[in-house]
Design a protein around this motif. Structure first.
Motif, PDB file in Angstrom:
ATOM      1  N   LYS A 271       0.823  -1.204   0.000  1.00 39.97           N
ATOM      2  CA  LYS A 271       0.000   0.000   0.000  1.00 39.97           C
ATOM      3  C   LYS A 271       0.859   1.256   0.000  1.00 39.97           C
ATOM      4  O   LYS A 271       0.625   2.178  -0.796  1.00 39.97           O
ATOM      5  CB  LYS A 271      -0.942  -0.008   1.204  1.00 39.97           C
ATOM      6  N   LYS A 272       1.858   1.317   0.877  1.00 41.61           N
ATOM      7  CA  LYS A 272       2.723   2.500   0.941  1.00 41.61           C
ATOM      8  C   LYS A 272       3.534   2.645  -0.346  1.00 41.61           C
ATOM      9  O   LYS A 272       3.720   3.759  -0.857  1.00 41.61           O
ATOM     10  CB  LYS A 272       3.666   2.415   2.135  1.00 41.61           C
ATOM     11  N   THR A 273       4.010   1.527  -0.878  1.00 38.30           N
ATOM     12  CA  THR A 273       4.783   1.578  -2.126  1.00 38.30           C
ATOM     13  C   THR A 273       3.942   2.154  -3.259  1.00 38.30           C
ATOM     14  O   THR A 273       4.408   3.009  -4.033  1.00 38.30           O
ATOM     15  CB  THR A 273       5.280   0.173  -2.504  1.00 38.30           C
ATOM     16  N   LEU A 274       2.693   1.712  -3.357  1.00 42.12           N
ATOM     17  CA  LEU A 274       1.808   2.202  -4.413  1.00 42.12           C
ATOM     18  C   LEU A 274       1.516   3.691  -4.246  1.00 42.12           C
ATOM     19  O   LEU A 274       1.545   4.452  -5.231  1.00 42.12           O
ATOM     20  CB  LEU A 274       0.504   1.409  -4.416  1.00 42.12           C
ATOM     21  N   SER A 275       1.223   4.122  -3.038  1.00 39.57           N
ATOM     22  CA  SER A 275       0.908   5.541  -2.823  1.00 39.57           C
ATOM     23  C   SER A 275       2.127   6.413  -3.114  1.00 39.57           C
ATOM     24  O   SER A 275       1.997   7.498  -3.692  1.00 39.57           O
ATOM     25  CB  SER A 275       0.398   5.775  -1.400  1.00 39.57           C
ATOM     26  N   ASP A 276       3.315   5.939  -2.746  1.00 38.66           N
ATOM     27  CA  ASP A 276       4.544   6.703  -3.042  1.00 38.66           C
ATOM     28  C   ASP A 276       4.755   6.830  -4.545  1.00 38.66           C
ATOM     29  O   ASP A 276       5.126   7.906  -5.051  1.00 38.66           O
ATOM     30  CB  ASP A 276       5.758   6.023  -2.401  1.00 38.66           C
ATOM     31  N   LEU A 277       4.516   5.741  -5.271  1.00 37.53           N
ATOM     32  CA  LEU A 277       4.674   5.780  -6.729  1.00 37.53           C
ATOM     33  C   LEU A 277       3.638   6.695  -7.371  1.00 37.53           C
ATOM     34  O   LEU A 277       3.967   7.461  -8.306  1.00 37.53           O
ATOM     35  CB  LEU A 277       4.540   4.361  -7.299  1.00 37.53           C
ATOM     36  N   LEU A 278       2.405   6.651  -6.894  1.00 41.62           N
ATOM     37  CA  LEU A 278       1.366   7.519  -7.452  1.00 41.62           C
ATOM     38  C   LEU A 278       1.686   8.987  -7.206  1.00 41.62           C
ATOM     39  O   LEU A 278       1.492   9.833  -8.098  1.00 41.62           O
ATOM     40  CB  LEU A 278       0.006   7.159  -6.835  1.00 41.62           C
ATOM     41  N   ILE A 279       2.169   9.315  -6.026  1.00 38.34           N
ATOM     42  CA  ILE A 279       2.560  10.699  -5.730  1.00 38.34           C
ATOM     43  C   ILE A 279       3.638  11.153  -6.708  1.00 38.34           C
ATOM     44  O   ILE A 279       3.584  12.261  -7.261  1.00 38.34           O
ATOM     45  CB  ILE A 279       3.061  10.817  -4.273  1.00 38.34           C
ATOM     46  N   MET A 280       4.622  10.285  -6.938  1.00 44.92           N
ATOM     47  CA  MET A 280       5.718  10.617  -7.857  1.00 44.92           C
ATOM     48  C   MET A 280       5.204  10.804  -9.283  1.00 44.92           C
ATOM     49  O   MET A 280       5.538  11.788  -9.957  1.00 44.92           O
ATOM     50  CB  MET A 280       6.769   9.511  -7.820  1.00 44.92           C
ATOM     51  N   PHE A 281       4.364   9.879  -9.740  1.00 42.77           N
ATOM     52  CA  PHE A 281       3.839   9.961 -11.102  1.00 42.77           C
ATOM     53  C   PHE A 281       2.936  11.181 -11.281  1.00 42.77           C
ATOM     54  O   PHE A 281       3.019  11.884 -12.293  1.00 42.77           O
ATOM     55  CB  PHE A 281       3.055   8.699 -11.449  1.00 42.77           C
ATOM     56  N   TYR A 282       2.072  11.455 -10.312  1.00 46.46           N
ATOM     57  CA  TYR A 282       1.171  12.587 -10.419  1.00 46.46           C
ATOM     58  C   TYR A 282       1.932  13.904 -10.422  1.00 46.46           C
ATOM     59  O   TYR A 282       1.576  14.852 -11.126  1.00 46.46           O
ATOM     60  CB  TYR A 282       0.150  12.577  -9.280  1.00 46.46           C
ATOM     61  N   LYS A 283       2.981  13.976  -9.635  1.00 44.82           N
ATOM     62  CA  LYS A 283       3.818  15.181  -9.603  1.00 44.82           C
ATOM     63  C   LYS A 283       4.474  15.415 -10.948  1.00 44.82           C
ATOM     64  O   LYS A 283       4.478  16.535 -11.466  1.00 44.82           O
ATOM     65  CB  LYS A 283       4.872  15.050  -8.510  1.00 44.82           C
ATOM     66  N   ASP A 284       5.032  14.349 -11.526  1.00 40.36           N
ATOM     67  CA  ASP A 284       5.665  14.469 -12.838  1.00 40.36           C
ATOM     68  C   ASP A 284       4.647  14.839 -13.911  1.00 40.36           C
ATOM     69  O   ASP A 284       4.943  15.591 -14.851  1.00 40.36           O
ATOM     70  CB  ASP A 284       6.357  13.159 -13.218  1.00 40.36           C
ATOM     71  N   SER A 285       3.428  14.298 -13.787  1.00 44.60           N
ATOM     72  CA  SER A 285       2.370  14.577 -14.756  1.00 44.60           C
ATOM     73  C   SER A 285       1.977  16.050 -14.720  1.00 44.60           C
ATOM     74  O   SER A 285       1.775  16.688 -15.756  1.00 44.60           O
ATOM     75  CB  SER A 285       1.151  13.698 -14.483  1.00 44.60           C
ATOM     76  N   ASP A 286       1.895  16.628 -13.510  1.00 42.34           N
ATOM     77  CA  ASP A 286       1.560  18.045 -13.358  1.00 42.34           C
ATOM     78  C   ASP A 286       2.637  18.927 -13.971  1.00 42.34           C
ATOM     79  O   ASP A 286       2.366  19.932 -14.630  1.00 42.34           O
ATOM     80  CB  ASP A 286       1.388  18.395 -11.878  1.00 42.34           C
ATOM     81  N   GLN A 287       3.897  18.525 -13.755  1.00 38.94           N
ATOM     82  CA  GLN A 287       5.002  19.307 -14.313  1.00 38.94           C
ATOM     83  C   GLN A 287       5.006  19.247 -15.829  1.00 38.94           C
ATOM     84  O   GLN A 287       5.331  20.214 -16.515  1.00 38.94           O
ATOM     85  CB  GLN A 287       6.323  18.785 -13.746  1.00 38.94           C
ATOM     86  N   ALA A 288       4.614  18.061 -16.359  1.00 40.14           N
ATOM     87  CA  ALA A 288       4.587  17.908 -17.818  1.00 40.14           C
ATOM     88  C   ALA A 288       3.518  18.774 -18.450  1.00 40.14           C
ATOM     89  O   ALA A 288       3.652  19.272 -19.549  1.00 40.14           O
ATOM     90  CB  ALA A 288       4.353  16.439 -18.179  1.00 40.14           C
ATOM     91  N   CYS A 289       2.420  18.957 -17.706  1.00 40.89           N
ATOM     92  CA  CYS A 289       1.326  19.798 -18.208  1.00 40.89           C
ATOM     93  C   CYS A 289       1.701  21.268 -18.197  1.00 40.89           C
ATOM     94  O   CYS A 289       1.200  22.050 -18.951  1.00 40.89           O
ATOM     95  CB  CYS A 289       0.070  19.564 -17.381  1.00 40.89           C
TER      96      CYS A 289
END
Length: 289
Positions: A271-289
């Motif tokens: 659970k923690k691994t997934l949430s950490d990865l989602l935070i990382m991916f969402y952050k990168d996605s926002d920066q890409a936008c």
């Protein structure tokens, strides 16, 4: 007192009084790996992991969601989709009969539960296979549920998690099932075009057409310890190549060593691994936008 009449009323039929193995309650679990005998509550509190040897026992979709999703956050979609029998397929039993038995056993109409939830407050679309439903086989309904989950992820700008536990494509649907490999892969390509994350989790077992398609297309591919992962079974491969296979072949740790997956994650840390990865991916996605 007439002792003869007294004892004649007492039944000594012990066989009749004993409950059957099916009816007798069992509060003990035997680990398939180390054969340790454990109280079932102890195992449940350890996320169905053997506390003696760390063996990850198979769990159903409901239990999987209880472990990963935040409390009361899961919302199921497409539960009304039901498979049909386009080929009127019959082997030892008719396909319709097998579907009825699987529904009675699991309470579901397909081997997939799909919906959305939050994982440590991170929103995500999630698809979970249930091996108890016809071996988690991939059919037309399962493929459609995955595609709809991808479309929801795109509409809501969320990531997608697919947790696989499957023996492969469903033979009772023949080519209809095999086509789901291409259908789901094409949908995931669309998800990639929108720069949204797809995390694939491989559990025991992930085999056949599932492993040959969407299960190995994740941006991150992780597996549970000891999970059996591959396409064909070891016996078939050994007979085909005529050689002995390495120790631990097709297990998660072997695949990690050979670079076929990205990480092996203990269920208790998933659970923690997934949430950490989602935070990382969402952050990168926002920066890409």
């Amino acid at each position: 007192m007439d002792l003869k009449n007294l004892f004649s009323k007492i039944s000594f039929d012990r066989k009749k009084e004993q409950p059957t193995k099916k009816d007798a309650p069992s509060h003990w679990i035997k680990c398939p790996e180390c054969h340790a005998l454990m109280f079932f509550k102890e195992v449940e509190n350890q996320e169905n992991i053997c506390p003696k040897c760390n063996f990850h026992m198979r769990i159903g979709a409901k239990r999987r969601l209880e472990i990963l999703a935040d409390e009361d956050s899961f919302v199921e979609y497409d539960a009304d989709l039901r498979p049909v029998d386009p080929l009127n397929f019959v082997d030892k039993k008719s396909y319709k009969k097998r579907l009825e038995e699987a529904k009675t056993k699991t309470g579901r109409t397909s081997s997939i539960v799909s919906g959305e939830c939050t994982i440590n407050s991170q929103p995500v679309q999630i698809v979970v296979f249930d091996f108890a439903f016809m071996g988690g086989s991939l059919g037309s309904v399962e493929g459609e549920k995955i595609v709809r989950a991808v479309n929801r992820a795109i509409d809501k700008k969320q990531g997608l998690i697919i947790i696989s536990a499957s023996g492969g494509a469903r033979m009772q649907e023949s080519t209809f099932a095999l086509m789901q490999m291409a259908k789901t892969s094409a949908a995931l390509k669309k998800l990639d075009a929108f720069k949204l994350p797809y995390i694939s989790i491989l559990t025991d077992p992930t085999m056949g057409g599932v492993s040959a398609s969407f299960a190995f297309l994740g941006d991150i591919i992780m597996a549970e310890p000891g999970a059996l992962i591959g396409f064909a079974g070891q016996r078939v491969i050994k007979q085909t190549i005529g050689a002995d296979l390495p120790e631990g072949f097709q297990r998660a740790e072997f695949l990690l060593e050979k670079g076929l997956i990205d990480m092996v994650v203990n269920r208790a840390n998933m659970k923690k691994t997934l949430s950490d990865l989602l935070i990382m991916f969402y952050k990168d996605s926002d920066q890409a936008c």
